[in-house]
Design an enzyme around this catalytic site. Structure first.
Site, PDB file in Angstrom:
ATOM      1  N   LEU A  68       0.854  -1.184   0.000  1.00 60.67           N
ATOM      2  CA  LEU A  68       0.000   0.000   0.000  1.00 60.67           C
ATOM      3  C   LEU A  68       0.892   1.238   0.000  1.00 60.67           C
ATOM      4  O   LEU A  68       1.846   1.318   0.775  1.00 60.67           O
ATOM      5  CB  LEU A  68      -0.906   0.018   1.242  1.00 60.67           C
ATOM      6  CG  LEU A  68      -1.980  -1.069   1.333  1.00 60.67           C
ATOM      7  CD1 LEU A  68      -2.728  -0.959   2.656  1.00 60.67           C
ATOM      8  CD2 LEU A  68      -2.963  -0.967   0.176  1.00 60.67           C
ATOM      9  N   ASP A  69       0.579   2.207  -0.846  1.00 60.03           N
ATOM     10  CA  ASP A  69       1.325   3.463  -0.860  1.00 60.03           C
ATOM     11  C   ASP A  69       1.174   4.176   0.483  1.00 60.03           C
ATOM     12  O   ASP A  69       0.189   3.946   1.202  1.00 60.03           O
ATOM     13  CB  ASP A  69       0.811   4.376  -1.983  1.00 60.03           C
ATOM     14  CG  ASP A  69       1.140   3.836  -3.370  1.00 60.03           C
ATOM     15  OD1 ASP A  69       2.058   2.990  -3.463  1.00 60.03           O
ATOM     16  OD2 ASP A  69       0.479   4.242  -4.347  1.00 60.03           O
TER      17      ASP A  69
END
EC number: 5.4.99.25
Length: 325
Positions: A68-69
């Site tokens: 996940l960013d």
């Protein structure tokens, strides 16, 4: 395990002297063969969260399924030590997101819904410029897309996708087809594989439970947060094997049909399967070489090619001989 979903090839029993039911493992072993689903906050990278979990639990190895960013929140399954072998298989699971998309121009709700429907199915995507992967055109599948709310130019929608789908790029493509332009404003992952928000805990929850166990000897809360690695294999078709077949697989042998006790009816040739003991311990991940009916019916042959052994050698006694099937 619902027995009606299985063919019973051999109604075998298990020797309680060997192995251990996953939920009854001693705490140290339970951690080493476990996973925790963290509700990733906005800010840190997935890698940073994984490192924090490793430090909290004082373990040597952790791994995560599906990056996940930093600005993205939500479901981040983290595997611990022995369980890190499962990462590859969960990475391929479908993902569900809730996304806030901002349109660059005015549009009617019905028009937005019509355009979204066009993207359900197989689509072409090229990774965004900021992505670290090679910028080649790929095919990805959108399984579901649902507009939840719309206020002005802000559109909240839910989407279920194949692993590796870029939601930021999806928003831009929707805006392009709509004729207004659009970008992703906020994103939250609500499910990866079978792991949903209801299974998630915060880093603080994990730290508190670990300290409570270490200082007070209370295991209950840590056992609630950490799940046995077997949970990650719950979506895979299952083959349950006899005690006598376990150690051979742990030493690198493929699974013979003679070692099978039960086989789930949805096992298909070439599908990825999870191989369990009669105590529900995960022994290995493999590739089925036969359909379930053939595994059940045949008396000779190799049922599954072993791809990843999960159990250590010597947990079950050696009762096999080196010979061709």
């Amino acid at each position: 395990m619902k027995l009606e979903n299985f063919y019973v090839k051999d109604d075998a029993s298990t020797d309680e002297s060997y192995g251990c039911y996953p939920t009854k493992r001693p705490m140290e072993e339970y951690i080493r063969k476990g996973l925790v689903c963290i509700d990733k906050p906005m800010g840190p990278s997935s890698h940073e969260v994984v490192v924090w979990v490793r430090r909290i639990l004082n373990v040597s190895k952790t791994g995560h399924a599906g990056t996940l960013d930093p600005r993205v929140t939500g479901v981040l399954p983290i595997f611990i030590e022995n369980a890190t072998k499962m990462v590859k298989f969960l990475q391929e699971s479908s993902k569900e997101y809730v996304c806030l998309m901002r349109l660059h121009g005015d549009a009617k709700r019905e028009d937005v819904e019509k355009v979204m429907k066009l993207f359900v199915g197989r689509i072409y995507q090229r990774p965004p410029l900021k992505s670290a992967v090679k910028k080649v055109l790929r095919i990805r599948e959108i399984y579901e897309m649902e507009l939840l709310e719309m206020e002005g130019r802000d559109v909240l929608f839910r989407v279920v996708t194949e692993s590796g789908t870029y939601i930021r790029k999806l928003c831009r493509d929707i805006g392009e087809v709509l004729g207004t332009g659009a970008h992703m404003q906020e994103l939250r992952r609500t499910r990866t594989g079978k792991f949903g928000e209801d299974m998630c805990y915060t880093l603080q929850d994990l730290l508190d439970a670990y300290v409570f166990w270490k200082e007070e000897g209370e295991e209950k809360y840590l056992r609630e947060i950490i799940k046995p690695m077997e949970v990650a294999a719950a979506e895979l078709p299952k083959i349950v094997i006899k005690d006598s077949a376990v150690d051979a697989i742990c030493h690198g042998a493929n699974l013979s049909v003679r070692g099978v006790a039960y086989v789930e009816k949805n096992v298909k040739k070439d599908s990825t399967v999870a191989i369990f003991t009669l105590k529900n311990e995960l022994v290995a991940i493999g590739r089925a070489l036969m359909d379930a009916e053939d595994i059940y019916r045949l008396k000779k042959g190799i049922a599954a090619d072993i791809q990843r052994v999960m159990m250590e050698r010597g947990v079950y006694p050696k009762v096999w001989k080196s010979s061709s099937d």
